[in-house]
Design a protein around this motif. Structure first.
Motif, mmCIF file in Angstrom:
data_model
loop_
_atom_site.group_PDB
_atom_site.id
_atom_site.type_symbol
_atom_site.label_atom_id
_atom_site.label_comp_id
_atom_site.label_asym_id
_atom_site.label_seq_id
_atom_site.Cartn_x
_atom_site.Cartn_y
_atom_site.Cartn_z
ATOM 1 N N LEU A 176 22.454 15.288 14.675
ATOM 2 C CA LEU A 176 22.575 14.154 15.596
ATOM 3 C C LEU A 176 21.642 14.317 16.791
ATOM 4 O O LEU A 176 20.983 13.357 17.216
ATOM 5 C CB LEU A 176 24.025 14.021 16.067
ATOM 6 C CG LEU A 176 24.307 12.888 17.069
ATOM 7 C CD1 LEU A 176 23.984 11.526 16.453
ATOM 8 C CD2 LEU A 176 25.764 12.942 17.534
ATOM 9 N N TRP A 177 21.575 15.539 17.325
ATOM 10 C CA TRP A 177 20.694 15.778 18.474
ATOM 11 C C TRP A 177 19.231 15.558 18.096
ATOM 12 O O TRP A 177 18.443 15.062 18.897
ATOM 13 C CB TRP A 177 20.891 17.195 19.004
ATOM 14 C CG TRP A 177 22.280 17.482 19.482
ATOM 15 C CD1 TRP A 177 23.204 16.579 19.921
ATOM 16 C CD2 TRP A 177 22.909 18.770 19.552
ATOM 17 N NE1 TRP A 177 24.383 17.214 20.267
ATOM 18 C CE2 TRP A 177 24.234 18.554 20.053
ATOM 19 C CE3 TRP A 177 22.515 20.071 19.245
ATOM 20 C CZ2 TRP A 177 25.129 19.608 20.254
ATOM 21 C CZ3 TRP A 177 23.400 21.113 19.452
ATOM 22 C CH2 TRP A 177 24.690 20.878 19.944
ATOM 23 N N VAL A 178 18.882 15.944 16.861
ATOM 24 C CA VAL A 178 17.500 15.736 16.395
ATOM 25 C C VAL A 178 17.197 14.245 16.303
ATOM 26 O O VAL A 178 16.149 13.780 16.767
ATOM 27 C CB VAL A 178 17.285 16.423 15.030
ATOM 28 C CG1 VAL A 178 15.937 16.019 14.441
ATOM 29 C CG2 VAL A 178 17.366 17.945 15.175
ATOM 30 N N GLN A 181 16.825 12.785 19.554
ATOM 31 C CA GLN A 181 15.789 13.468 20.325
ATOM 32 C C GLN A 181 16.354 13.934 21.675
ATOM 33 O O GLN A 181 15.739 13.750 22.733
ATOM 34 C CB GLN A 181 14.572 12.552 20.537
ATOM 35 C CG GLN A 181 13.906 12.128 19.241
ATOM 36 C CD GLN A 181 12.655 11.296 19.452
ATOM 37 O OE1 GLN A 181 11.915 11.501 20.406
ATOM 38 N NE2 GLN A 181 12.417 10.345 18.551
ATOM 39 N N ASN A 182 17.519 14.548 21.590
ATOM 40 C CA ASN A 182 18.235 15.009 22.770
ATOM 41 C C ASN A 182 17.652 16.366 23.198
ATOM 42 O O ASN A 182 18.096 17.434 22.767
ATOM 43 C CB ASN A 182 19.731 15.143 22.464
ATOM 44 C CG ASN A 182 20.566 15.362 23.703
ATOM 45 O OD1 ASN A 182 20.155 16.034 24.632
ATOM 46 N ND2 ASN A 182 21.761 14.772 23.704
ATOM 47 N N ASP A 184 17.785 17.967 25.959
ATOM 48 C CA ASP A 184 18.687 18.836 26.724
ATOM 49 C C ASP A 184 19.510 19.702 25.772
ATOM 50 O O ASP A 184 19.567 20.933 25.919
ATOM 51 C CB ASP A 184 19.612 17.990 27.591
ATOM 52 C CG ASP A 184 20.633 18.842 28.336
ATOM 53 O OD1 ASP A 184 20.216 19.693 29.142
ATOM 54 O OD2 ASP A 184 21.850 18.671 28.092
ATOM 55 N N ARG A 185 20.140 19.073 24.768
ATOM 56 C CA ARG A 185 20.954 19.824 23.809
ATOM 57 C C ARG A 185 20.087 20.760 22.956
ATOM 58 O O ARG A 185 20.467 21.899 22.680
ATOM 59 C CB ARG A 185 21.712 18.855 22.898
ATOM 60 C CG ARG A 185 22.796 18.054 23.614
ATOM 61 C CD ARG A 185 23.990 18.946 23.915
ATOM 62 N NE ARG A 185 25.065 18.179 24.526
ATOM 63 C CZ ARG A 185 25.270 18.089 25.833
ATOM 64 N NH1 ARG A 185 24.428 18.685 26.671
ATOM 65 N NH2 ARG A 185 26.284 17.408 26.320
ATOM 66 N N LEU A 186 18.925 20.304 22.538
ATOM 67 C CA LEU A 186 18.068 21.129 21.686
ATOM 68 C C LEU A 186 17.495 22.315 22.454
ATOM 69 O O LEU A 186 17.286 23.396 21.877
ATOM 70 C CB LEU A 186 16.944 20.277 21.090
ATOM 71 C CG LEU A 186 17.407 19.219 20.085
ATOM 72 C CD1 LEU A 186 16.234 18.334 19.669
ATOM 73 C CD2 LEU A 186 18.040 19.863 18.849
ATOM 74 N N THR A 187 17.256 22.145 23.737
ATOM 75 C CA THR A 187 16.795 23.271 24.566
ATOM 76 C C THR A 187 17.897 24.311 24.698
ATOM 77 O O THR A 187 17.652 25.518 24.577
ATOM 78 C CB THR A 187 16.368 22.783 25.961
ATOM 79 O OG1 THR A 187 15.273 21.881 25.826
ATOM 80 C CG2 THR A 187 15.936 23.951 26.831
ATOM 81 N N LYS A 188 19.128 23.837 24.931
ATOM 82 C CA LYS A 188 20.262 24.757 25.002
ATOM 83 C C LYS A 188 20.462 25.470 23.661
ATOM 84 O O LYS A 188 20.794 26.662 23.618
ATOM 85 C CB LYS A 188 21.535 24.001 25.394
ATOM 86 C CG LYS A 188 21.559 23.528 26.836
ATOM 87 C CD LYS A 188 22.860 22.796 27.144
ATOM 88 C CE LYS A 188 22.915 22.361 28.600
ATOM 89 N NZ LYS A 188 24.180 21.637 28.907
#
Length: 268
Positions: A176-178, A181-182, A184-188
């Protein structure tokens, strides 16, 4: 604490120390033994889906597949809680994991792979209890139930065991984050995979104390600052700051009122 409880805690403390020593020796040997690494790779399968079980279900299955169910049956012939625990620990001293029953059902290779999955999942569950006061199985339950800040728990779990990203429940969040294109979540996520998230000070030596506090609660059925202080002195455990008793009271208060910790806060 009475004499029986101290005896039980002493034996469990020794088991935890032995387990940590064997873990270090395993990974040291693995690094120096290419043939052993190749053999491990040929049998290793992801254990991530085991985290979708409840912790009780996970432990019950581990007891069965390791051949330890007979130990519990024999120990349960005693009446008191402490006598059951002592009887089980006495039997554990001479117990060796047996794959005979599992091999008959699955074949030797599959039985070995299955046992390895449970051992690695158990290892990381113990780390989670020591660092975050709860198992990764429990973390998955919290995520599933959408507790407050549940997405932070995803990063907590991944920081302890990056392999959990292949769990289907966690993988759905990542997908879902992909799509969103979230960043913030993908960096975490990327930070959690390399163990850099959640941020916040974590004193490694406190892991032993947190683990033994969890053990003490199971053994005695109750926790108070005085008994935890007694245990800390007995096993030479440490706590933050110079005031051990105050640190213990602070930890127990947080442990009682905050069953999960996130946003980079320390659980010490």
């Amino acid at each position: 604490m009475d004499e029986k409880e101290i005896n039980i805690l002493d034996q469990l403390h020794d088991l935890l120390k032995d387990g940590k020593k064997e873990e270090r020796e395993f990974f040291d040997l693995l690094a120096l033994n290419p043939e052993g690494r190749a053999k491990l790779e040929s049998k290793l399968e992801s254990w991530a889906e085991l985290y979708s079980l409840t912790f009780l279900e996970f432990m019950a299955l581990f007891v069965v597949i390791s051949g330890a169910s007979s130990l519990i049956e024999q120990a349960n012939q005693h009446e008191s809680r402490s006598d059951i625990q002592l009887a089980f620990l006495e039997q554990m001293e001479s117990f060796d994991i047996s794959l005979s029953s599992l091999s008959e059902a699955l074949g030797e290779d599959e039985a070995t792979a299955c046992m390895m999955q449970f051992v690695f999942a158990l290892q990381h569950n113990m780390k989670a209890i020591a660092r975050r006061n709860r198992s990764i199985n429990t973390m998955l339950e919290q995520i599933r139930n959408r507790v407050d800040n549940y997405e932070e728990i995803i990063f907590e779990a991944i920081a302890i065991d990056p392999a959990v990203v292949s769990n289907s429940e966690i993988a759905n969040f990542i997908a879902l984050w992909v799509v969103e294109q979230n960043t913030d979540r993908l960096t975490k996520l990327s930070k959690a995979i390399i163990g850099k998230y959640p941020i916040g000070k974590r004193i490694v030596g406190l892991d032993d104390m947190r683990m033994m506090i969890a053990v003490q609660e199971e053994v005695t059925g109750n926790l108070d600052a005085e008994s935890v202080y007694e245990m800390s002195i007995l096993f030479n455990l440490i706590a933050e700051g110079n005031d051990l008793e105050a640190a213990i009271r602070k930890h127990l208060q947080r442990r009682k009122h905050d069953t999960r910790t996130s946003n980079g806060q320390s659980t010490s």
